[in-house]
Design an enzyme around this catalytic site. Structure first.
Site, PDB file in Angstrom:
ATOM      1  N   HIS A   1      -6.564  26.655   5.671  1.00  0.00           N
ATOM      2  CA  HIS A   1      -5.801  26.227   4.494  1.00  0.00           C
ATOM      3  C   HIS A   1      -4.780  25.145   4.876  1.00  0.00           C
ATOM      4  O   HIS A   1      -3.581  25.280   4.613  1.00  0.00           O
ATOM      5  CB  HIS A   1      -5.113  27.422   3.825  1.00  0.00           C
TER       6      HIS A   1
ATOM      7  N   ARG B   1      -9.344  26.314  -3.965  1.00  0.00           N
ATOM      8  CA  ARG B   1      -8.787  27.654  -3.824  1.00  0.00           C
ATOM      9  C   ARG B   1      -9.885  28.619  -3.387  1.00  0.00           C
ATOM     10  O   ARG B   1     -11.044  28.470  -3.803  1.00  0.00           O
ATOM     11  CB  ARG B   1      -8.228  28.135  -5.171  1.00  0.00           C
TER      12      ARG B   1
END
Lengths: 314, 314
Positions: free
Chosen positions: A277, A229
């Protein structure tokens, strides 16, 4: 009535509705905000839901997160008090391992230098260490981390794992907790980060952690690969560590602010591979099947898997 | 007297002599052209030897090639008539598999597009097929090809192999000979080439072969990865196939002319990853050990392994 509510932003709700209908045409699928009678909603599938979208679902039985990380949902003060299930399916696990193996090999084989050589029309053979002399350390050894560890071992790397609480894995050296962090980092040339974002891990990728990585490795400096993350990162620290050689290079798939701002220095950094991502950007069809199978198992009384512990956040 | 002769160009003879002396200080090592009495030479280690360097070694027992490919030696009209052993050691095999897995993943994960996105500061998520929907085909399934095949399967790809003569390998679909080539190509999205260079394979990577590759794959066009020999390539055909979409992209580690000339169009080609013949650039220490162990086995009457068949050229 056991209707499914889809409460998502940044994803194609209509396509998701089609997937669930194809798997079971008898089950009603509703797309937020058109939820009809809230009492009909037995399941909700959420991805970055609008504030309040999950309120007042009195008959909700299970909430499914459409990703492996649930930090965005856990932070919602209106989160219904039902089991929260995250996605850990073989398709997503295999894709994450692809990303990890690809990026470990990119740095191990010094491909940033090879790409620069190509741009400069340079035919050069650099020294090349054997994988058996390179130590990869994986922070976060749940399903995703374990699969990546097995595949990296098979490629010949020395692999170790670190987790918050002790785990024992065949063929992989494991470290745990605060006490295990320093020895884990000290034997790590390439650090692969697959941690969840929790209050305990926010900002963990900082100067003091990087300074603990092996400085005597055969790659000429430690490498950071983060596919966990963005919130794990202190990005100013990453930049300064790359500048002063505390880190040799990095692959970053996640960022504090996503999309990564146009003026971020990461884009043009010659030591950084930026991806958007996409490390484990799974097949929506496979994810819908995973959720559908969990609903069937739940209704048959076989229970749910991958239920999030709200205390630890994963 | 069983002296070792080193006859190599483009390699550090003195460093090789040191390696052999470290493994067995009692065995004499001589560096061409200072060969002393030719009758003392029992073993020769060759890499692109000067013309005539291997002539007149009347007591030579074994000739070792310092690489996996022996095409340069086989073409020498003065090649002594003794067993020619090529290098097939676990270190080199593992490095080749690193190169193959890395390059298959680079194309599978569309990293050429991701790198272009990074240069342009573009945050984009593209569709991403699962490895299980991608078919890799390996031409040349000796030791190197088999190890790569196993590792690609473990990453989730559908893997098949093609060889001149029929082979049967667990878990891998195999095709053989002229008749097997068309069906092998027709099921292949990513073609990995590890063939030796022989009269039968020279120029085999040409338009007609590329046109036979799968055009219906999930990657949007076939991919060529050549880590075999440059002489396998018709380079004008590769360029035109990339230009008209018969090939979507390529990784080339070897070229007809090496070093790749400064003005080669491959250097700046946006669909090509160029590396400098480093796919399996092995640890010289490991190679010296391999040769040393072969000498010991030979002297103990246990025979040699990886002896080249001069008729087939590998």
């Amino acid at each position: 009535m056991t209707a499914i509510l889809l409460a998502m932003t940044g994803m194609d709700s209509a396509a998701w509705a089609e997937r669930f209908r194809a798997l079971d045409p008898t089950r009603e699928v509703r797309i937020w905000p058109d939820i009809g009678n809230p009492a009909d909603i037995a399941y909700a599938c959420a991805w970055k839901p609008k504030a309040g979208a999950l309120k007042g679902l009195d008959n909700l039985k299970v909430l499914f997160s459409l990703g492996a990380g649930v930090d965005a949902l856990i932070g919602d003060p209106d989160l219904p008090n039902v089991p929260l299930v995250r996605i850990v399916d073989p398709d997503m696990t295999a894709r994450m391992a692809e990303f990890v193996v690809l990026n470990v090999l990119l740095h191990h084989r010094r491909m940033l230098r090879a790409f620069a050589d190509q741009r400069a029309h340079r035919w050069l053979q650099h020294d090349q260490p054997a994988a058996s002399s390179v130590r990869v350390g994986i922070m976060g050894i749940g399903q995703l981390g374990q699969d990546s560890a097995v595949k990296l071992r098979m490629m010949g790397f020395q692999v170790a794992g670190w987790s918050r609480s002790p785990r024992s894995l065949p063929g992989i050296e494991t470290f745990a907790g605060e006490d295990g962090l320093a020895p884990f980092l000290a034997r790590t040339d390439i650090l692969v980060v697959l941690l969840p974002l929790t209050p305990a891990t926010r900002g963990i990728l900082n100067r003091s952690l990087f300074a603990g990585l092996a400085q005597d490795g055969v790659l000429g400096g430690p490498v950071l690969i983060n596919a966990g993350r963005g919130g794990l990162q202190n990005e100013a620290d990453i930049l300064s560590a790359l500048d002063d050689g505390t880190l040799a290079s990095a692959s970053l798939d996640v960022f504090v602010t996503e999309p990564l701002p146009q003026d971020s220095p990461f884009w043009d950094h010659e030591k950084v591979i930026v991806t958007s991502h996409v490390a484990a950007d799974s097949d929506p069809q496979a994810l819908a099947r995973y959720i559908h199978e969990q609903m069937i198992a739940f209704e048959a009384g076989r229970g749910l898997t991958n239920v999030v512990d709200r205390a630890t956040g994963y």
